[in-house]
Design a protein around this motif. Structure first.
Motif, mmCIF file in Angstrom:
data_model
loop_
_atom_site.group_PDB
_atom_site.id
_atom_site.type_symbol
_atom_site.label_atom_id
_atom_site.label_comp_id
_atom_site.label_asym_id
_atom_site.label_seq_id
_atom_site.Cartn_x
_atom_site.Cartn_y
_atom_site.Cartn_z
ATOM 1 N N ARG A 14 41.636 36.674 38.779
ATOM 2 C CA ARG A 14 42.285 37.768 39.520
ATOM 3 C C ARG A 14 42.544 37.378 40.972
ATOM 4 O O ARG A 14 43.312 38.054 41.679
ATOM 5 C CB ARG A 14 41.422 39.034 39.449
ATOM 6 C CG ARG A 14 41.147 39.499 38.032
ATOM 7 C CD ARG A 14 40.350 40.778 37.961
ATOM 8 N NE ARG A 14 41.150 41.938 38.306
ATOM 9 C CZ ARG A 14 42.029 42.506 37.480
ATOM 10 N NH1 ARG A 14 42.228 42.012 36.279
ATOM 11 N NH2 ARG A 14 42.717 43.562 37.872
ATOM 12 N N ILE A 60 48.639 40.922 36.393
ATOM 13 C CA ILE A 60 47.316 41.500 36.642
ATOM 14 C C ILE A 60 47.433 43.019 36.656
ATOM 15 O O ILE A 60 48.344 43.577 37.269
ATOM 16 C CB ILE A 60 46.737 40.996 37.983
ATOM 17 C CG1 ILE A 60 46.519 39.489 37.928
ATOM 18 C CG2 ILE A 60 45.443 41.717 38.314
ATOM 19 C CD1 ILE A 60 46.092 38.882 39.238
ATOM 20 N N ASP A 142 40.035 39.532 31.891
ATOM 21 C CA ASP A 142 40.902 40.712 32.073
ATOM 22 C C ASP A 142 40.331 41.893 31.287
ATOM 23 O O ASP A 142 40.311 43.025 31.770
ATOM 24 C CB ASP A 142 42.326 40.411 31.599
ATOM 25 C CG ASP A 142 43.123 39.620 32.630
ATOM 26 O OD1 ASP A 142 42.607 39.400 33.740
ATOM 27 O OD2 ASP A 142 44.264 39.211 32.315
#
Length: 472
Positions: A14, A60, A142
């Motif tokens: 991230r 993202i 994720d």
């Protein structure tokens, strides 16, 4: 000395500069600058702090804020940190001419099965295994950031670790070393590259160490075991695995010590008549510390520091409650439900600490009074005075029978709680029934997702302090 672990954690994908700026790892400094300026221009033209780029390899969620892009730009302008971001992103099989455009299109269009097949069929000794490791690990983290089901996170993590293991014995390290040589950057010496790869296994496992530590903080025992299994079954170097597990042990022991200090501080000013607060505090401490001690006993049953931490926790709770129990037996003004509450507490102690040394008097006290709790249906029935009480006792007895046969279920516990609340039973009977149900609720909720745990534990606190404390 550069420590790769300072730049690698559960958020590595991230924060990755190449992912956020949507650049290949071969991007020049000029391209990095150009990409960031485009994002900066978008930000200046937008009222929102969230900036969404279209058609990126792996977007993202939620969209990054401008300060995230600023940090990504900084990472790519630091040669050493940039190299770490390169290691944790996709590599082309040809560093001069990109021959893998079809694979990147698969990823942009979320055709993940096609992307996986592409690299499985390519069997490129340099980057195939590495790119599959990156894909599965980025997906698993994720899921983790989105609070997905832990089993989903674990399944993807297992595949990622398997491909990382294959990467270590493929040609990827030599391929990366040759790339650095050709860059001829004075900050990226061969010794630095060797240092990074010597620490890479440890850095990867530190991600799962972070996940285990976060699960410990949430008292999520099942998740902790799953993350520990990922570390132990990674197939990485034995010394690296041992070092990671030892770091987890150190963290656990620190957490146990902190819980003991907080608990002892919470009872410091109690007087000899504070029976119920002492019991509730002890039960609350036990609920928090028991999962930590369970993990400690499994991870290091022969570890002296772990044993000391376990015994210290036991001694703290016994020393702080046995004197209350002795006074409680002589205080006839205290209602019977307090006796049952305390006996249930002693049972919990006996169950959690049965494998460790108890002094003779404490063991005798636990065994003697546990007999009352083992026959809790008869004990409850002896306290019944009205038809409403009998109805409540019937509800709790049917629940106890189900619990022994099938194990506690959240839905069943909630239903029984509502039935007890509306039964019209006396306060004393209602309190005892609710205490049994809240014990089961707390045990049952450990295996649920994080949001459910928080909601149900809030419910437990409400029941204990409004129902039990209010009626004693």
């Amino acid at each position: 000395m550069f420590d790769i672990e300072d730049t690698v954690d559960v958020n590595i994908y991230r924060h990755n500069g190449f992912r956020l700026l949507d650049l290949p790892i071969t991007a020049s400094g000029k391209k990095v600058k150009k990409s960031f300026r485009k994002i900066e221009a978008k930000y200046k033209m937008s009222d929102s702090e969230d900036i969404t780029l279209k058609d990126v390899l792996m977007p993202i969620v939620p969209s990054p804020k401008f300060n995230n892009y600023q940090k990504a730009n900084s990472r790519l302008n630091d040669a050493k940190v940039r190299f770490i971001d390169e290691i944790f992103w996709f590599w082309p099989s040809n560093l001069i001419k990109d021959e893998d455009a079809v694979a990147w299109d698969y990823l942009r269009n979320k055709k993940y099965d096609d992307f996986i097949r592409y690299w499985e069929n390519k069997r490129d000794n340099n980057v195939s295994y590495h790119n599959l490791a990156i894909f599965y690990q980025a997906m698993s983290l994720d899921f983790y950031a989105s609070n997905e089901n832990t089993n989903k996170i674990v399944d993807y993590s297992k595949k990622a670790l398997n491909y990382w293991k294959k990467t270590f014995t493929s040609g990827f390290e030599d391929f990366a070393r040759d790339r650095v040589k050709k860059l001829n950057n004075p900050l990226l010496k061969e010794s630095f590259v060797n240092e990074v790869f010597s620490q890479l296994q440890k850095a990867i496992l530190s991600i799962y160490l972070d996940m285990a530590q976060n699960a410990i903080k949430l008292n999520n025992l099942d998740d902790v075991h799953k993350y520990i299994d990922l570390i132990n079954d990674s197939g990485f170097d034995f010394k690296v695995i041992s070092n990671t597990v030892n770091n987890l042990l150190t963290f656990l022991i620190y957490q146990v010590d902190s819980e003991i200090k907080d608990y002892e501080l919470s009872i410091k000013d109690f007087n000899e008549k504070d029976y119920l607060p002492a019991i509730l505090n002890a039960k609350s401490f036990n609920v928090t510390v028991s999962p930590l001690l369970d993990i400690l006993s499994i991870l290091a049953s022969n570890n002296i520091k772990a044993k000391d931490a376990i015994n210290k926790a036991y001694i703290s709770i016994v020393n702080s409650t046995v004197s209350y129990f002795n006074r409680l037996l002589d205080d006839y003004s205290v209602s019977n439900n307090l006796n049952l509450l305390y006996v249930s507490l002693l049972d919990v102690i006996a169950d959690n600490y049965k494998d460790f040394e108890l002094n003779y008097n404490s063991r005798d006290l636990i065994n003697k009074n546990s007999e009352v709790f083992k026959n809790r249906k008869s004990y409850l029935k002896s306290m019944v005075y009205s038809s409403s009480d009998k109805s409540a006792i019937g509800i709790i007895c049917s629940y106890v029978e189900d619990e022994f046969k099938k194990g506690p279920k959240l839905g069943n516990i909630s239903i029984k709680m509502e039935l007890i609340r509306t039964s019209g039973a006396s306060k004393e009977i209602s309190d005892v029934c609710m205490e049994i149900l809240t014990d089961s609720l707390n045990y049952c909720v450990r295996g649920e997702d994080k949001v459910t745990q928080i909601l149900y534990r809030q419910n437990i606190n409400m029941i204990k302090y409004e129902t039990i404390l209010g009626g004693a």
